[in-house]
Design an enzyme around this catalytic site. Structure first.
Site, short mmCIF file in Angstrom:
data_model
loop_
_atom_site.label_atom_id
_atom_site.label_comp_id
_atom_site.label_asym_id
_atom_site.label_seq_id
_atom_site.Cartn_x
_atom_site.Cartn_y
_atom_site.Cartn_z
CB SER A 143 -0.94 0.01 1.21
OG SER A 143 -0.21 -0.03 2.42
CG HIS A 203 -3.78 -1.09 -1.97
ND1 HIS A 203 -4.24 0.21 -2.03
CD2 HIS A 203 -3.63 -1.39 -0.65
CE1 HIS A 203 -4.36 0.69 -0.80
NE2 HIS A 203 -3.99 -0.26 0.05
CE LYS A 248 -7.39 0.32 0.40
NZ LYS A 248 -8.36 -0.07 1.44
#
Length: 389
Positions: free
Chosen positions: A185, A213, A245
């Site tokens: 991240s 991610h 996300k």
């Protein structure tokens, strides 16, 4: 005694200020004429954000909003109960089944957040006395999950398969687990999953993979790290993904075998004792999943943004990354704050990331790109960075 506690708190707060580690919430209002990634700051100034995890730009999609509103009209705003006590709605089941089919696994289970999911997975599947081998740059939720499990934690140097093999070679009692982010991240680099899978097979270790991610960004249909490396997802025992996300919503899920999901549903405390994810978010995430699967054009735009930014500012101290996370390593916390403030004065929101979020002397700007950014947005960022740096 009361005054002693307050004095210790004040001393800690003073130390944070003295070392440039003080943090405050930044209130940003989406600009009504454009929406994300353009915001209005607390002083009324327009800000172009390069700090969002909304990698595909789905959070502002009208189809997601319409799905959420329709579900609210039918089921209300909150779930009103824990999943096992009446908080489960049809939208939850439909989404979980769709996520499992997308990844080609047997089942998936929804959680309220990625943090809750990681705590639940690790504390349920990893036992006291087991051995965990974790990348040193893993997300804090993975570290906290191991601490909660009571397992013995061995942290190998970031991405260093030789160091990991040395730890595994030592062996020990209990089950062995390798735990890693798929995309890290803060650095934005991709875990060497094929090598991890080979070592796991060689030493009889399980793999827990955090794809927060990676999903939506990497691989065919945005299926993440395994798809990026063209490897069979079944080499991974447990997969965690977030909906907040690239999905542009909120929440999380864990995917894997039916046995794993059944065990989590019956034993994971962070699932059993949390209020269910609002079904409106599940309905929106289902729409996002379809857009994400067919989001090749958005993923290509991300690649173009990344390549253009790095080509325009080639001498910047970039961290190596093939993902939307572009780390600009500045080292000193004060310098990171100064550069961030200079960018903000130019209308660009790129907050400084400082210890303990990153290791000491590695403060940086964590510049995150989105498919919602235009070419002109990237050009403005590049031009301003050249001037500031």
């Amino acid at each position: 005694m009361h005054s002693e506690r307050e004095e210790s708190w004040r001393a800690e707060l003073s130390a944070l200020r003295a070392h440039d580690l003080w943090r405050e919430l930044q209130v940003l209002q989406p600009a009504p004429e454009r929406g994300p990634p353009t915001f209005v700051g607390t002083r009324g100034e327009p800000l172009l954000s390069f700090a969002s995890n909304d990698y595909l730009g789905l959070s502002a999609e009208s189809a997601l909003r319409d799905a959420a509103i329709a579900e609210i009209q039918q089921s209300g705003v909150g779930a009103g109960a824990a999943p096992l006590l009446g908080g489960e709605r049809p939208a939850h089941a439909v989404l979980a089944n769709a996520l499992a089919r997308w990844l080609g696994v047997e089942a998936a289970l929804l959680f309220g957040s990625g943090y809750l999911a990681n705590l639940g997975v690790i504390s349920t599947l990893v036992g006291r006395g087991d051995r965990v081998y974790a990348d040193r740059l893993n997300h804090a939720s993975l570290v906290d999950g191991v601490r909660l499990s009571g397992a013995r934690l061995h942290r190998y140097r970031h991405g260093d398969m030789t160091h990991l093999a040395q730890w595994l070679e030592r062996g020990g009692r209990g089950q062995a687990w390798i735990i890693t982010d798929g995309v890290f991240s803060m650095d934005g680099d991709i875990a060497p999953l094929p090598e991890l899978a080979t070592l796991a097979q060689q030493y009889g270790a399980g793999i827990i993979l955090d794809e927060a991610h990676a999903f939506g960004v990497l691989g065919t249909e945005g299926q993440g790290t395994a798809a990026h490396w063209n490897m069979d997802i079944h080499g991974v025992d447990v997969i965690m993904g977030t909906l907040g996300k690239a999905f542009g919503v909120y929440g999380a899920f864990v995917a894997g075998s039916q046995d794993v999901v059944d065990l989590l549903r019956n034993r994971a405390r962070s699932f059993i004792y949390h209020t269910a994810l609002p079904s409106a978010l599940a309905a929106a995430a289902l729409v996002a999943l379809d857009l994400l699967r067919h989001g090749d054009a958005r993923r290509e735009r991300l690649t173009q943004h990344r390549q253009h930014l790095r080509a325009q500012v080639p001498d910047a101290p970039w961290l190596a990354s093939e993902t939307p996370i572009q780390g600009l390593l500045l080292g000193d916390a004060r310098r990171a704050l100064t550069v961030s403030a200079q960018l903000r004065r130019a209308g660009l929101y790129c907050p400084a990331v400082r210890p303990p979020t990153v290791p000491a002397d590695s403060a940086r700007l964590r510049i995150t790109l989105s498919a919602a950014h235009s070419h002109d947005d990237i050009e403005l960022l590049a031009t301003t960075l050249r001037e500031v740096l």
